[in-house]
Design a protein around this motif. Sequence first.
Motif, PDB file in Angstrom:
ATOM      1  N   VAL A   1       5.333  16.573  -0.538  1.00 14.80           N
ATOM      2  CA  VAL A   1       5.924  15.892   0.619  1.00 14.80           C
ATOM      3  C   VAL A   1       4.933  15.818   1.780  1.00 14.80           C
ATOM      4  O   VAL A   1       4.740  14.741   2.369  1.00 14.80           O
ATOM      5  N   PRO A   2       4.254  16.929   2.149  1.00 11.82           N
ATOM      6  CA  PRO A   2       3.206  16.798   3.182  1.00 11.82           C
ATOM      7  C   PRO A   2       2.065  15.871   2.755  1.00 11.82           C
ATOM      8  O   PRO A   2       1.480  15.178   3.594  1.00 11.82           O
ATOM      9  N   LEU A   3       1.781  15.849   1.444  1.00 11.85           N
ATOM     10  CA  LEU A   3       0.738  14.942   0.954  1.00 11.85           C
ATOM     11  C   LEU A   3       1.164  13.490   1.155  1.00 11.85           C
ATOM     12  O   LEU A   3       0.361  12.650   1.584  1.00 11.85           O
ATOM     13  N   TRP A   4       2.423  13.192   0.851  1.00  8.73           N
ATOM     14  CA  TRP A   4       2.949  11.858   1.153  1.00  8.73           C
ATOM     15  C   TRP A   4       2.862  11.580   2.652  1.00  8.73           C
ATOM     16  O   TRP A   4       2.523  10.475   3.058  1.00  8.73           O
ATOM     17  N   GLY A   5       3.195  12.609   3.445  1.00  9.61           N
ATOM     18  CA  GLY A   5       3.137  12.451   4.900  1.00  9.61           C
ATOM     19  C   GLY A   5       1.733  12.164   5.396  1.00  9.61           C
ATOM     20  O   GLY A   5       1.547  11.492   6.420  1.00  9.61           O
ATOM     21  N   ARG A   6       0.736  12.680   4.698  1.00 14.68           N
ATOM     22  CA  ARG A   6      -0.659  12.424   5.067  1.00 14.68           C
ATOM     23  C   ARG A   6      -1.163  11.109   4.487  1.00 14.68           C
ATOM     24  O   ARG A   6      -1.752  10.284   5.186  1.00 14.68           O
ATOM     25  N   GLN A   7      -0.923  10.898   3.198  1.00 13.94           N
ATOM     26  CA  GLN A   7      -1.562   9.803   2.484  1.00 13.94           C
ATOM     27  C   GLN A   7      -0.867   8.453   2.656  1.00 13.94           C
ATOM     28  O   GLN A   7      -1.532   7.419   2.666  1.00 13.94           O
ATOM     29  N   ILE A   8       0.460   8.432   2.767  1.00  9.27           N
ATOM     30  CA  ILE A   8       1.137   7.132   2.887  1.00  9.27           C
ATOM     31  C   ILE A   8       0.782   6.444   4.201  1.00  9.27           C
ATOM     32  O   ILE A   8       0.370   5.273   4.192  1.00  9.27           O
ATOM     33  N   PRO A   9       0.883   7.138   5.367  1.00  6.53           N
ATOM     34  CA  PRO A   9       0.417   6.476   6.605  1.00  6.53           C
ATOM     35  C   PRO A   9      -1.072   6.129   6.541  1.00  6.53           C
ATOM     36  O   PRO A   9      -1.487   5.059   7.003  1.00  6.53           O
ATOM     37  N   TYR A  10      -1.859   7.039   5.964  1.00  7.47           N
ATOM     38  CA  TYR A  10      -3.297   6.802   5.829  1.00  7.47           C
ATOM     39  C   TYR A  10      -3.560   5.524   5.037  1.00  7.47           C
ATOM     40  O   TYR A  10      -4.354   4.662   5.452  1.00  7.47           O
ATOM     41  N   THR A  11      -2.904   5.384   3.901  1.00  7.85           N
ATOM     42  CA  THR A  11      -3.153   4.229   3.036  1.00  7.85           C
ATOM     43  C   THR A  11      -2.604   2.945   3.636  1.00  7.85           C
ATOM     44  O   THR A  11      -3.218   1.875   3.503  1.00  7.85           O
ATOM     45  N   MET A  12      -1.453   3.029   4.296  1.00  9.18           N
ATOM     46  CA  MET A  12      -0.913   1.843   4.967  1.00  9.18           C
ATOM     47  C   MET A  12      -1.890   1.333   6.018  1.00  9.18           C
ATOM     48  O   MET A  12      -2.170   0.123   6.103  1.00  9.18           O
ATOM     49  N   VAL A  13      -2.437   2.247   6.812  1.00  6.42           N
ATOM     50  CA  VAL A  13      -3.421   1.856   7.820  1.00  6.42           C
ATOM     51  C   VAL A  13      -4.706   1.381   7.153  1.00  6.42           C
ATOM     52  O   VAL A  13      -5.318   0.386   7.568  1.00  6.42           O
ATOM     53  N   LYS A  14      -5.104   2.058   6.091  1.00  5.77           N
ATOM     54  CA  LYS A  14      -6.344   1.739   5.390  1.00  5.77           C
ATOM     55  C   LYS A  14      -6.347   0.303   4.871  1.00  5.77           C
ATOM     56  O   LYS A  14      -7.315  -0.440   5.065  1.00  5.77           O
ATOM     57  N   PHE A  15      -5.275  -0.099   4.213  1.00  2.02           N
ATOM     58  CA  PHE A  15      -5.238  -1.422   3.602  1.00  2.02           C
ATOM     59  C   PHE A  15      -4.884  -2.512   4.620  1.00  2.02           C
ATOM     60  O   PHE A  15      -5.527  -3.565   4.649  1.00  2.02           O
TER      61      PHE A  15
ATOM     62  N   SER B   1       0.825  -1.214   0.000  1.00  2.00           N
ATOM     63  CA  SER B   1       0.000   0.000   0.000  1.00  2.00           C
ATOM     64  C   SER B   1       0.855   1.258   0.000  1.00  2.00           C
ATOM     65  O   SER B   1       0.530   2.245  -0.672  1.00  2.00           O
ATOM     66  N   ALA B   2       1.986   1.246   0.730  1.00  2.00           N
ATOM     67  CA  ALA B   2       2.870   2.409   0.741  1.00  2.00           C
ATOM     68  C   ALA B   2       3.463   2.652  -0.640  1.00  2.00           C
ATOM     69  O   ALA B   2       3.533   3.798  -1.122  1.00  2.00           O
ATOM     70  N   SER B   3       3.890   1.586  -1.302  1.00  2.00           N
ATOM     71  CA  SER B   3       4.463   1.715  -2.641  1.00  2.00           C
ATOM     72  C   SER B   3       3.441   2.272  -3.629  1.00  2.00           C
ATOM     73  O   SER B   3       3.758   3.132  -4.460  1.00  2.00           O
ATOM     74  N   ALA B   4       2.219   1.793  -3.532  1.00  2.00           N
ATOM     75  CA  ALA B   4       1.166   2.271  -4.432  1.00  2.00           C
ATOM     76  C   ALA B   4       0.845   3.739  -4.184  1.00  2.00           C
ATOM     77  O   ALA B   4       0.626   4.511  -5.133  1.00  2.00           O
ATOM     78  N   GLU B   5       0.833   4.146  -2.918  1.00  2.00           N
ATOM     79  CA  GLU B   5       0.447   5.521  -2.586  1.00  2.00           C
ATOM     80  C   GLU B   5       1.480   6.534  -3.039  1.00  2.00           C
ATOM     81  O   GLU B   5       1.132   7.675  -3.368  1.00  2.00           O
ATOM     82  N   VAL B   6       2.761   6.160  -3.046  1.00  2.00           N
ATOM     83  CA  VAL B   6       3.796   7.067  -3.558  1.00  2.00           C
ATOM     84  C   VAL B   6       3.447   7.499  -4.989  1.00  2.00           C
ATOM     85  O   VAL B   6       3.545   8.687  -5.349  1.00  2.00           O
ATOM     86  N   ILE B   7       3.026   6.552  -5.803  1.00  2.00           N
ATOM     87  CA  ILE B   7       2.656   6.843  -7.192  1.00  2.00           C
ATOM     88  C   ILE B   7       1.327   7.596  -7.244  1.00  2.00           C
ATOM     89  O   ILE B   7       1.173   8.566  -7.997  1.00  2.00           O
ATOM     90  N   ALA B   8       0.372   7.162  -6.437  1.00  2.00           N
ATOM     91  CA  ALA B   8      -0.966   7.759  -6.471  1.00  2.00           C
ATOM     92  C   ALA B   8      -0.945   9.241  -6.126  1.00  2.00           C
ATOM     93  O   ALA B   8      -1.688  10.038  -6.710  1.00  2.00           O
ATOM     94  N   ASP B   9      -0.084   9.643  -5.185  1.00  6.84           N
ATOM     95  CA  ASP B   9      -0.057  11.043  -4.762  1.00  6.84           C
ATOM     96  C   ASP B   9       0.567  11.962  -5.803  1.00  6.84           C
ATOM     97  O   ASP B   9       0.257  13.156  -5.848  1.00  6.84           O
ATOM     98  N   VAL B  10       1.453  11.425  -6.619  1.00  7.24           N
ATOM     99  CA  VAL B  10       1.999  12.219  -7.727  1.00  7.24           C
ATOM    100  C   VAL B  10       0.874  12.593  -8.688  1.00  7.24           C
ATOM    101  O   VAL B  10       0.834  13.702  -9.234  1.00  7.24           O
ATOM    102  N   ALA B  11      -0.066  11.660  -8.878  1.00  9.70           N
ATOM    103  CA  ALA B  11      -1.219  11.935  -9.743  1.00  9.70           C
ATOM    104  C   ALA B  11      -2.197  12.901  -9.095  1.00  9.70           C
ATOM    105  O   ALA B  11      -2.815  13.740  -9.762  1.00  9.70           O
ATOM    106  N   LEU B  12      -2.345  12.812  -7.775  1.00  4.89           N
ATOM    107  CA  LEU B  12      -3.331  13.637  -7.059  1.00  4.89           C
ATOM    108  C   LEU B  12      -2.866  15.059  -6.809  1.00  4.89           C
ATOM    109  O   LEU B  12      -3.675  15.995  -6.852  1.00  4.89           O
TER     110      LEU B  12
END
Length: 366
Positions: A230-244, A178-189
């Motif tokens: 970078v703050p988006l990664w800081g928000r979304q990567i922990p969020y997505t790791m916990v989410k999945f 999930s962390a690996s996927a979110e790194v890519i997803a946030d670049v798009a977002l």
Amino acid sequence: MAPMDFTSRQPLVPSFLYSLRGVVVPSPDPGSPTAAAAAAAAAGGKEMDVGERIVVPAPSEPWRKIELYSPEFYAACTVGGILACGLTHTAVTPLDLVKCNMQIDPVKYKSISSGFGVLFKEQGVRGFFRGWVPTLLGYSAQGACKYGFYEVFKKYYTDLAGPENAAKYKTLIYLAGSASAEVIADVALCPFEAVKVRVQTQPGFARGLSDGLPKFIKSEGALGLYKGLVPLWGRQIPYTMVKFASFETIVELIYKHAIPKPKKECSKSLQLGVSFAGGYIAGVFCAIVSHPADNLVSFLNNAKGATVGDAVKKIGLVGLFTRGLPLRIVMIGTLTGAQWGIYDAFKVFVGLPTTGGPAPPPAEKA
């Protein structure tokens, strides 16, 4: 007379007839109920009764359409992610709008109820959906990458670990995938998120994406769209790791302790209910873990030239963890539950199993 070819995938009967009486049918797949019954009859030295009813799977049954981990499988997960994230984030735009304004201007937007009142008084009903276009497009792109690449990375890390280690360290695989996927997803977002926050928190800046994007680029340059990455990664990567990871774990526990029969025997509606419940509980954890970074993202995208230090000084350390948190728990809990429900509903629609469930038994050593 030439022998009949029973290896063809063509149906022997019209699609509206799912059973035959006393008719020879293609050999069933090994492991199917029909194969088991035939084997049992053969072991007992008995022939199948001509009058016995043989159930034939419908030729159009969806499980025949998509093979797990095929290109079609990953494409289906990507489309499911688009629907899950794009639709749900757009639906909660009013909540997101109030939340962002409470983070930026807590004096004016003191609470959830007063925040809605201020917005309605100043902007009317249409103001509740300000910024819905960048929300829809941004989170659709993010959902495509989040869910699609999660399945890719989960399979990759599982194969890398091997069957025994994959079963033993499955939670680490969920977290890494999930962390690996979110790194890519946030670049798009990120570009859409930057425009969305500016449109929502600065009335008069722009009406939406079409005029807000060029205005943002003219003001801060194209790279300014990514200053919140970078703050988006800081928000979304922990969020997505916990989410999945928490979702997969919660769903497994529900099937193990709360439902008295195996997942494969549960109805699809019950399985989707489990997906929603597991997603909602996971969403509460997600909101708490990612909230400080969410405050930073809102502050940085609203204030031109602001830094993380400026945000911490302005909001305060306690404020980073608490400002707007109750609303975000309600929003993210509902959002995450709905996302897993929509995602798994689409998977069921195309013939795939729902996500999560009891862990398979470890492979026996030779």
